[in-house]
Design a protein around this motif. Structure first.
Motif, short mmCIF file in Angstrom:
data_model
loop_
_atom_site.label_atom_id
_atom_site.label_comp_id
_atom_site.label_asym_id
_atom_site.label_seq_id
_atom_site.Cartn_x
_atom_site.Cartn_y
_atom_site.Cartn_z
N SER A 253 0.82 -1.22 0.00
CA SER A 253 0.00 0.00 0.00
C SER A 253 0.85 1.27 0.00
O SER A 253 0.35 2.36 -0.23
N VAL A 256 2.11 2.92 -4.36
CA VAL A 256 1.46 3.72 -5.40
C VAL A 256 0.12 4.24 -4.88
O VAL A 256 -0.57 3.54 -4.14
N ALA A 257 -0.20 5.48 -5.24
CA ALA A 257 -1.46 6.09 -4.82
C ALA A 257 -2.56 5.76 -5.82
O ALA A 257 -2.27 5.39 -6.96
N PRO A 258 -3.83 5.87 -5.40
CA PRO A 258 -4.92 5.53 -6.32
C PRO A 258 -4.91 6.37 -7.60
O PRO A 258 -5.43 5.95 -8.62
N GLY A 260 -2.28 7.01 -9.29
CA GLY A 260 -1.15 6.58 -10.11
C GLY A 260 0.19 7.16 -9.69
O GLY A 260 1.24 6.74 -10.19
N THR A 261 0.18 8.12 -8.77
CA THR A 261 1.44 8.71 -8.30
C THR A 261 2.31 7.62 -7.66
O THR A 261 1.83 6.86 -6.82
N ILE A 262 3.56 7.56 -8.06
CA ILE A 262 4.48 6.58 -7.48
C ILE A 262 5.02 7.15 -6.18
O ILE A 262 5.56 8.27 -6.15
N LEU A 319 3.40 2.34 -11.95
CA LEU A 319 3.67 1.21 -11.06
C LEU A 319 2.37 0.47 -10.86
O LEU A 319 1.39 1.03 -10.36
N SER A 320 2.35 -0.78 -11.28
CA SER A 320 1.16 -1.62 -11.10
C SER A 320 1.46 -2.72 -10.11
O SER A 320 2.51 -3.36 -10.19
#
Lengths: 479, 479
Positions: A253, A256-258, A260-262, A319-320
């Protein structure tokens, strides 16, 4: 110089036989990721070599040795090298493609049998695994060869082919082969190659042809949190021991933020913000938020601003988070397994490299894990990195492709960068020292790697014309 | 009144034949969670009924109808009801057990074939699936019956048996049967039952017998985050759309801290802190941090304070995160699937109930999900709740069990509460209105539900004596 009109007519009058040949290719389930299907990958390699030979191409099947996959020792599918034409007054174009495909089973959610090519009358869709990735484009080249052979037309350039059977499974052995052939110089297979053309990606949308000059790289991580040496019952052990799953979820968790920010410090910062001028390039592309939402099947775009979404894919790292393996099943009433693993890709853009990004990710994960104060252990593996690639789109190779697109499609192509990675692109560029062009055949909604993969008939046919015309434009340009 | 010495001698001189019978039972792979093994569960039910009949027990096999499991329509295994003795001057004890087992395959990591009982000479361990959960304890009762039959001894109480074949798969149909038999009053199977004895849990450690008077309840949630309607490639879609996996991981990370604290507001608060006096009960139990670390196989206890760890298991709720289904595999280069699901249990303690906890969890998850500003959708299912249970350990049923333990093991038993859940306990207590006792046979390291499940020979043999002696102590107490 556009392609001769006989070539264009030949393509238009041979649609049915071209589709029939594509059906033959799709019917061979050449899934490289499955040991069971390895024999089919070999069968597909032989089929392709036979087709090339029948069309006058001199070929070699290169044995790449063996490898171990999922504990099975397997022979690697061969690379099929080919050559036609040896005129020193002509340019030489190297064509790359891959004859293996992604796994597919009807039960994955396909509407039709994945390995039976279905021609959908109303829509003109050619549906089947590999139709667009990458059998359709390879067959486009066969169509071009056939037209010239049957019409008795001389090819405008010398062609060199490199078709592999492991692209969907990490292209094992290919880089080594290319580098070693390149190192042989005049004695190598790629002697005299002036440029490379790869048709293994897609239009940005469903309307406008595009030409692609950049790809993202990859950094890949596998996290393992281990603690108990046996499965534990959540009733007996819940709230008494450090649970690996709790630790792993918390750690993931932090990445990566929801939006898409790494969250790994330094990774996003490595890429400078786009100037107003650069944004205007993305604003100009024929693209709408609806295009991505149609491709995804849901209204889930990260932004309503088109340039922001396009830059997210083309000029930003991503980042996925992928799967977690080893979790407990509901059936066993909440046993927690010994080990949890998680995999994730970072997609990289220049100036990022796996070498620059990996230490940042690893030290961040270690420091975040330390904050959990857990007695479990964290292990991080990084593997399968790949550099991002950006080409010079003002090169004559691109000029030829742009002219060919305008001739066939009567529109200016979008010039794009892609979010995905095709590591061999960089290998060709670096080891041969020539310009590499990505000239896609299919559309943005083709669903490569997904269920109901398709190639539109018009893309197959006009795409065949495009590939042929491109060769004439390459020839016409004085370098 | 201790058991007659002939009984004790009979048990001591029939160890080999008792173990042989346990071997017969373990050899039947009565896995209730597998459709393929459903016939073996029936076979095990018949085997048990035949054994009971041969030992003079009158039985009935109750058909519970059919159910659907993993898309298969299957017959439910029968409940075997039994009765021996009908003396109105004697007390009547109801015995519960289950003849189904957890799945097991050697490839899960067993050192021996799971369905072949192995007697480990050096350690006296009886290793095999079901040895301790729950075939060993059921066979303990058969041993008691055999001794009395062969010795011509009258049983000190009337016995009533209720053995089910679906305990490891949610005890389907059992509650309804018990409630309906109880409602029949004098015409029901459980007429005259004075107390219940269940042997289906374990000692706290490997040394000291225990008697258990409490169990945690369960609240169970399944979260589904959905967005794209097809699999997406992380290259093409990374940083352009809201990814379900990112959202789900973030949401799960909000539920529980690495130290076990439940982050859902109000859930931990529902349970009052332990007083100094209550802490002293836990301090007094024969237990060491090493016990839990040995059982888990690693030094991962949440605290070095014994009472804290014990209270975490016995008087605190716990929240475990289980699996994530539908994640992408590394092989397909980071496709993200349409749907992600996660399952988690809350283990509950009084005064918590599923009805009180569920709304707190659901509204918290919804509000945390809203904070993500995601365009994906969250769905929450709650299912299979079970109330926590705490019994009166000053009841004569417990008094009898304590005396029997002191007689057989020469030590005072630990009085414990368990972290797990046995929902039928509460059903018996509530529908029959009688005291329910948990009298375990096995040790804390038996590994029920895990690989290499075992029952120590001494626990099987002394446990048989304990069950028999308990009946004599029940008889001796004037109520």
């Amino acid at each position: 110089m556009p392609a001769p009109s006989q070539f264009i007519s030949y393509v238009d009058t041979h649609v049915d036989s071209f589709i029939q040949r594509l059906g033959e290719a799709v019917a061979i389930p050449s899934i490289s990721a499955s040991g069971v299907h390895r024999k089919d990958v070999f069968k597909m390699g032989s089929w392709l070599q036979h087709q090339l030979n029948a069309l006058g191409v001199q070929t070699k099947s290169i044995d790449l040795g063996r490898h171990v996959m999922d504990g099975q020792d397997l022979p690697l599918p061969p690379v099929i090298l080919g050559k036609i034409g040896n005129d020193s007054k002509k340019k030489t174009v190297l064509i790359y493609g891959h004859y293996d495909v992604q796994p597919a089973e009807k039960s994955d959610g396909w509407d039709t049998e994945p390995f039976t090519l279905v021609v959908e009358k109303e829509t003109g869709r050619l549906i089947g695994r590999g139709s667009t990735d990458d059998k359709g484009p390879i067959l486009g080249w066969l169509n071009v060869l056939e037209a010239h052979q049957k019409l008795g037309l001389e090819l405008p350039v010398n062609l060199c082919f490199c078709f592999e059977g492991m692209e969907e499974s990490g292209s094992q052995g290919l880089d080594e082969l290319i580098i070693s052939e390149a190192a042989k110089g005049n004695d190598g297979w790629f002697v005299g190659v002036d440029c490379v053309c790869i048709s293994d990606n897609y239009w940005l949308n469903t309307r406008t042809p595009c030409i692609t000059y950049g790809l993202r790289g990859i950094a890949y991580f596998k996290l393992t949190v281990s603690g108990p040496t046996r499965d534990l019952h959540s009733g007996a052990f819940g709230r008494t021991v450090h649970e690996p799953m709790t630790d792993l979820i918390l750690l993931m968790s932090k990445l990566v933020a929801p939006d898409g920010t790494i969250l790994v410090p330094g990774v996003d910062d490595m890429v400078s913000a786009a100037s107003a001028e650069e944004r205007s390039i993305y604003d100009a592309l024929d693209y709408d938020i609806k295009d991505i939402e149609e491709a995804a099947g849901a209204r889930i775009a990260l932004s309503s601003d088109k340039a922001t979404v396009l830059m997210g894919r083309m000029r930003s790292p991503s980042l996925s988070l992928h799967n977690i393996e080893g979790g407990a099943s509901a059936k066993t009433w909440g046993m927690q397994r010994v080990l949890f693993t998680s995999t994730g890709f970072h997609r990289l853009v220049p100036p990022q490299t796996p070498e620059k990004v990996e230490p940042l990710v690893i030290s961040y994960l270690q420091s975040e894990f330390a904050k959990l104060n857990s007695k479990n252990k964290l292990n991080i593996e990084d593997a399968r990195g790949g550099l991002p690639w950006v080409s010079d789109y003002k090169h004559w190779n691109y000029e030829a492709a742009i002219k060919a697109t305008e001739a066939v499609y009567k529109v200016k192509p979008d010039l794009t960068r892609e979010g995905g990675s095709i590591p061999v692109t960089l290998t060709f560029a670096e080891s041969l020292g020539v310009n590499v062009l990505l000239l896609p055949m299919g559309r943005g909604d083709d669903g490569a790697h997904s269920t109901n993969e398709k190639l539109d008939k018009s893309n197959f046919i006009e795409g065949t014309k495009l590939l042929g015309t491109y060769l004439y434009e390459v020839d016409a340009i004085s370098v």
